[in-house]
Design a protein around this motif. Structure first.
Motif, short mmCIF file in Angstrom:
data_model
loop_
_atom_site.label_atom_id
_atom_site.label_comp_id
_atom_site.label_asym_id
_atom_site.label_seq_id
_atom_site.Cartn_x
_atom_site.Cartn_y
_atom_site.Cartn_z
N GLY A 93 0.84 -1.19 0.00
CA GLY A 93 0.00 0.00 0.00
C GLY A 93 0.88 1.24 0.00
N GLY A 94 0.27 2.40 0.18
CA GLY A 94 1.03 3.66 0.25
C GLY A 94 1.64 4.07 -1.08
N VAL A 95 2.56 5.03 -0.99
CA VAL A 95 3.19 5.57 -2.20
C VAL A 95 4.58 4.97 -2.36
CG1 VAL A 95 4.04 7.67 -3.34
CG2 VAL A 95 1.96 7.76 -1.95
N LEU A 96 4.83 4.39 -3.52
CA LEU A 96 6.17 3.88 -3.85
C LEU A 96 6.75 4.80 -4.92
CD1 LEU A 96 7.06 0.20 -4.89
CD2 LEU A 96 8.35 2.20 -5.55
N CYS A 97 7.92 5.33 -4.68
CA CYS A 97 8.58 6.18 -5.68
C CYS A 97 9.90 5.54 -6.08
CB CYS A 97 8.80 7.57 -5.07
SG CYS A 97 9.55 8.69 -6.25
N ALA A 150 -0.07 3.72 -11.72
CA ALA A 150 1.34 4.06 -11.96
C ALA A 150 1.48 5.30 -12.83
CB ALA A 150 2.04 2.88 -12.63
N GLU A 151 2.58 6.01 -12.61
CA GLU A 151 2.82 7.27 -13.34
C GLU A 151 4.31 7.40 -13.65
OE1 GLU A 151 2.15 11.88 -12.20
OE2 GLU A 151 1.04 10.42 -11.04
N PHE A 152 4.60 7.91 -14.83
CA PHE A 152 5.98 8.17 -15.24
C PHE A 152 6.21 9.67 -15.13
CE2 PHE A 152 9.09 8.76 -18.82
CZ PHE A 152 10.12 8.02 -18.29
N VAL A 153 7.12 10.07 -14.25
CA VAL A 153 7.34 11.50 -14.01
C VAL A 153 8.69 11.89 -14.61
CG1 VAL A 153 7.56 13.28 -12.22
CG2 VAL A 153 6.07 11.29 -11.83
N VAL A 154 8.68 12.79 -15.57
CA VAL A 154 9.94 13.24 -16.16
C VAL A 154 10.43 14.43 -15.35
CG1 VAL A 154 11.08 14.09 -18.25
CG2 VAL A 154 9.16 12.49 -18.44
N ALA A 155 11.44 14.19 -14.52
CA ALA A 155 11.94 15.25 -13.64
C ALA A 155 13.29 14.85 -13.06
CB ALA A 155 10.95 15.47 -12.48
N ASP A 156 14.01 15.84 -12.59
CA ASP A 156 15.24 15.61 -11.86
C ASP A 156 14.86 15.35 -10.41
OD1 ASP A 156 17.57 15.77 -10.44
OD2 ASP A 156 18.33 17.56 -11.45
N TYR A 157 15.08 14.13 -9.96
CA TYR A 157 14.62 13.76 -8.61
C TYR A 157 15.25 14.65 -7.54
CZ TYR A 157 13.37 11.16 -4.47
OH TYR A 157 12.85 10.82 -3.23
N CYS A 160 12.84 17.22 -6.69
CA CYS A 160 11.42 16.85 -6.53
C CYS A 160 10.99 16.82 -5.08
CB CYS A 160 11.17 15.45 -7.08
SG CYS A 160 11.19 15.35 -8.85
N LEU A 161 9.78 17.31 -4.86
CA LEU A 161 9.17 17.15 -3.55
C LEU A 161 8.12 16.05 -3.71
CD1 LEU A 161 9.28 18.42 -0.76
CD2 LEU A 161 7.39 19.90 -1.44
N LEU A 162 8.49 14.83 -3.38
CA LEU A 162 7.62 13.67 -3.61
C LEU A 162 7.64 12.76 -2.38
CD1 LEU A 162 8.51 12.62 -7.29
CD2 LEU A 162 6.33 13.51 -6.50
N PRO A 163 6.90 13.10 -1.33
CA PRO A 163 6.91 12.26 -0.13
C PRO A 163 6.45 10.84 -0.47
CG PRO A 163 5.69 14.30 0.24
CD PRO A 163 5.96 14.22 -1.23
N ALA A 164 7.14 9.84 0.08
CA ALA A 164 6.79 8.45 -0.24
C ALA A 164 7.03 7.55 0.97
CB ALA A 164 7.62 7.97 -1.43
N ASP A 165 6.26 6.46 1.01
CA ASP A 165 6.42 5.48 2.09
C ASP A 165 7.57 4.52 1.78
OD1 ASP A 165 3.80 6.10 3.56
OD2 ASP A 165 3.18 5.84 1.48
N LEU A 166 7.76 4.29 0.49
CA LEU A 166 8.85 3.41 0.06
C LEU A 166 9.53 4.08 -1.12
CD1 LEU A 166 10.36 0.68 0.07
CD2 LEU A 166 8.53 -0.23 -1.37
N ILE A 167 10.83 4.26 -1.02
CA ILE A 167 11.60 4.82 -2.14
C ILE A 167 12.57 3.74 -2.60
CG2 ILE A 167 13.22 6.62 -2.86
CD1 ILE A 167 12.03 8.45 -0.72
N THR A 168 12.58 3.46 -3.89
CA THR A 168 13.48 2.44 -4.41
C THR A 168 14.43 3.08 -5.42
OG1 THR A 168 11.86 1.83 -6.12
CG2 THR A 168 11.82 0.55 -4.10
N CYS A 169 15.62 2.56 -5.51
CA CYS A 169 16.60 3.10 -6.45
C CYS A 169 17.51 1.98 -6.91
CB CYS A 169 17.39 4.22 -5.76
SG CYS A 169 18.48 5.08 -6.89
N ARG A 197 17.99 14.40 -0.66
CA ARG A 197 16.61 14.53 -1.18
C ARG A 197 15.79 13.29 -0.83
NH1 ARG A 197 13.05 18.37 -2.47
NH2 ARG A 197 14.97 19.52 -2.32
N ILE A 198 16.43 12.12 -0.91
CA ILE A 198 15.74 10.88 -0.53
C ILE A 198 15.34 10.96 0.94
CG2 ILE A 198 16.09 8.40 -0.12
CD1 ILE A 198 17.95 8.46 -2.65
N ARG A 199 16.29 11.38 1.76
CA ARG A 199 16.03 11.50 3.21
C ARG A 199 14.86 12.46 3.45
NH1 ARG A 199 14.57 12.21 7.39
NH2 ARG A 199 15.58 12.42 9.43
#
Ligand SMILES: C[S@@+](CC[C@H](N)C(=O)[O-])C[C@H]1O[C@@H](n2cnc3c(N)ncnc32)[C@H](O)[C@@H]1O
Length: 258
Positions: A93-97, A150-157, A160-169, A197-199
């Motif tokens: 669940g939640g937001v995965l970025c 799902a969404e494809f965001v074209v941006a320099d991470y 980005c201000l993109l709060p997320a519960d799970l961030i993967t890289c 920025r991830i933090r």
């Protein structure tokens, strides 16, 4: 800091990066012709793929080419084996970025494994043009059309201000050689901005999951994570049946906000 050759290559990549960003070319969503079945797979990987199909109810080859399907099974295998070793529950669940998702060809794997409510893939070079006259966003649209969340965001991470519960890289760029080999300018090599920025974007009880190429790159990334105030919750690396083609083993690590 950089050699003359590196700077010249960077200038050339910067020129084409700028052109593709300005043109924003698109021919519309492109869907790969599905392989339908995977042929010529050795017994050990075939057994592993069958187990993953059963466990996660996926069959990538019904919607993707053989190469993309195999790559998805490899990422799913790493997630499955890595997470089992970790001993903490897999978030759902939640937001995965996902940061630096390329064409987001592995979105289906992230969806199957984490089942997020919202799945974002952020890619700085989303408008890259390929020889076949298609752009990366065309490929991304083809991979995402079956995933309505799902969404494809074209941006320099890093901006980005993109709060997320799970961030993967998966395989972030940390060295000049890696970013130049991907045909991007050195101006986009900014790990000192990426990890803070991830933090910043990680929600308080969120998890950051990172995959690196080999122990040396992992050590570099881990130093940057710690400097950004992230605390390691686990680390795993092991030769995997579906990753044998890689020169270096993938190193997986899990991080929490400080
Ligand atoms: C080595 S590739 C890995 C691609 C993908 N994660 C995978 O596993 O196949 C790194 C990707 O990160 C993207 N990237 C680099 N810097 C970025 C940034 N600041 N913001 C978003 N994407 C970035 C690159 O364009 C490239 O597609």
């Amino acid at each position: 800091m950089y050699s003359l050759l590196q700077r010249l290559r960077s200038l050339r990549h910067g020129f084409w990066y700028g052109v593709s960003r300005r043109i924003r070319w698109s021919r519309g969503a492109f869907e790969e012709a599905p392989a339908r079945e995977l042929c010529n797979v050795d017994p050990e990987p075939a057994e592993r793929i069958a187990a993953l199909r059963d466990r996660y109810q996926v069959q990538f080859e019904l919607g993707m080419s053989a190469a993309t399907s195999r790559n998805n099974y490899e990422y799913l295998d790493l997630l499955d084996r890595g997470w089992s070793s970790l001993g903490i529950g897999r978030p759902s669940g939640g937001v995965l970025c996902d940061i630096g998702c390329a064409s987001f060809w592995y979105a289906a794997t992230l969806q199957a494994f984490f089942q997020p409510d919202r799945l974002l893939g952020v890619e700085v070079e989303g408008h890259r043009l390929f020889r076949d006259g298609r752009a990366r966003i065309d490929y991304a649209a083809g991979y995402l059309w079956r995933l309505p969340n799902a969404e494809f965001v074209v941006a320099d991470y890093t901006r980005c201000l993109l709060p997320a519960d799970l961030i993967t890289c998966w395989f972030a760029f940390l060295t000049p050689a890696a970013i130049l080999a991907w045909r991007l300018p050195l101006s986009l090599l900014a790990p000192e901005r990426l990890f803070p920025r991830i933090r910043h974007n990680l929600r308080p009880v969120g998890l950051f999951f990172m995959v690196n190429h080999g122990p040396a790159e992992a050590a570099l990334a881990e130093g940057l994570c710690a400097a950004a105030g992230l605390r390691r919750a686990g680390r795993w690396s092991s030769p995997a049946a579906l990753s044998r083609y890689r020169m270096l083993p993938s190193v997986l690590s899990w991080w929490r906000a400080g």
